[in-house]
Scaffold this motif. Structure first.
Motif, short mmCIF file in Angstrom:
data_model
loop_
_atom_site.label_atom_id
_atom_site.label_comp_id
_atom_site.label_asym_id
_atom_site.label_seq_id
_atom_site.Cartn_x
_atom_site.Cartn_y
_atom_site.Cartn_z
N LEU A 18 -0.51 -9.10 -1.53
CA LEU A 18 0.64 -9.00 -0.82
C LEU A 18 0.55 -8.45 0.75
O LEU A 18 1.71 -8.68 1.39
N GLY A 19 -0.57 -7.84 0.85
CA GLY A 19 -0.63 -7.25 2.00
C GLY A 19 -1.21 -8.13 3.20
O GLY A 19 -0.93 -8.02 4.41
N ASN A 29 7.92 2.62 2.55
CA ASN A 29 6.76 1.19 2.40
C ASN A 29 5.99 1.49 0.96
O ASN A 29 5.46 0.36 0.70
N TRP A 30 6.08 2.53 0.37
CA TRP A 30 5.02 2.80 -0.68
C TRP A 30 5.64 1.94 -1.76
O TRP A 30 5.13 1.45 -2.87
N PHE A 31 6.84 1.49 -1.84
CA PHE A 31 7.55 0.71 -2.76
C PHE A 31 7.02 -0.63 -2.81
O PHE A 31 7.30 -1.26 -3.75
N SER A 32 6.23 -0.91 -1.78
CA SER A 32 5.53 -2.48 -1.79
C SER A 32 4.63 -2.45 -2.98
O SER A 32 4.45 -3.67 -3.33
N LEU A 84 4.61 -6.70 5.38
CA LEU A 84 4.43 -6.13 3.79
C LEU A 84 3.55 -4.99 4.10
O LEU A 84 2.29 -5.37 4.75
N PHE A 85 3.80 -3.98 3.36
CA PHE A 85 3.02 -2.76 3.51
C PHE A 85 1.73 -3.05 2.78
O PHE A 85 1.91 -3.24 1.51
N PRO A 90 2.72 4.39 7.15
CA PRO A 90 3.41 4.28 5.80
C PRO A 90 4.91 4.68 5.97
O PRO A 90 5.58 4.52 4.99
N SER A 91 5.22 5.10 7.09
CA SER A 91 6.61 5.62 7.36
C SER A 91 7.55 4.52 7.78
O SER A 91 7.07 3.60 8.57
#
Length: 224
Positions: A86-87, A20-23, A92-93, A11-12
């Motif tokens: 989206l993944g 990446n959590w903003f994905s 894309l995370f 996730p970094s």
């Protein structure tokens, strides 16, 4: 090699921040401003899907159904499905492949169900620990088994979602990592298998969101 494989779920970002959590917010891109004002085919597809989910929840919730339940569970389904979808795009995370995401959702719903059930329907919650027709000798064991099954529900719900998303992504990564050393014929077979896997992952992204929503609905129905 295994560390390199699982690094796709890191996730970094490059700035040592978990950007990446903003994905998870990218799903807003699937609902443009015109969606709310103009009746389009895009709007029609969503309405058909929501009508189908509404009918499913009517059968599961029966008399305990209300507008708030519909909005909550349909929103849960939409968020998980779009994050799974989206993944599948490159770079894309996939937030739904992490237990932080899935366990956070399942724990939130499970704690709310338990609090509501034990506060408002305590007798029903106690009765539910002993299924009807259980012999007197097995009642103590059934209470223990039912209590354990209730406690592990959020964990199994979260692991089911994350494990299915991780398995598909790892399989596609493993197959694509051998493409450099393959001949032309094997490379075409690899591309064909990757295409089939992508179609399979599209169906998994929908099915896992549907399963998560249905199990959440069933757990909520048991507390009423």
């Amino acid at each position: 090699m295994m560390m390199n494989l699982f690094s796709i779920f890191d996730p970094s970002s490059s700035m040592n921040l978990s950007l990446n959590w903003f994905s998870s917010l990218y799903l807003i891109l699937f609902l443009p401003l015109n969606y709310w004002f103009i009746y389009s085919r895009y709007n029609m597809i969503w309405l058909m899907l929501f009508n189908y989910l509404n009918k499913e929840m009517k059968m599961l919730l029966s008399n305990n159904m209300n507008m708030m339940n519909i909005l909550m569970f349909i929103s849960l389904f939409s968020m998980i499905m779009l994050n799974n979808f989206l993944g599948l795009f490159m770079y894309l995370f996939t937030s739904s492949s992490h237990l932080v995401f899935s366990l956070g959702l399942s724990l939130m719903f499970w704690v709310a169900y338990m609090l509501y059930g034990w506060i408002n329907h305590m007798n029903h919650m106690f009765i539910h620990l002993v299924p009807q027709g259980t012999p007197s000798v097995l009642m103590v064991f059934m209470v223990l088994i039912e209590s354990i099954s209730n406690i592990i529900r959020p964990g199994t719900l979260a692991v089911r979602l994350s494990a299915n998303m991780i398995a598909g992504h790892l399989l596609m990564t493993l197959i694509s990592s051998t493409g450099v050393s393959l001949s032309l014929l094997l490379l075409l077979l690899m591309l064909l298998s990757q295409s089939i896997l992508i179609i399979l992952e599209l169906s998994v992204s929908f099915i896992q969101a549907y399963v998560f929503m249905v199990l959440s609905v069933l757990y909520s129905a048991e507390t009423n």
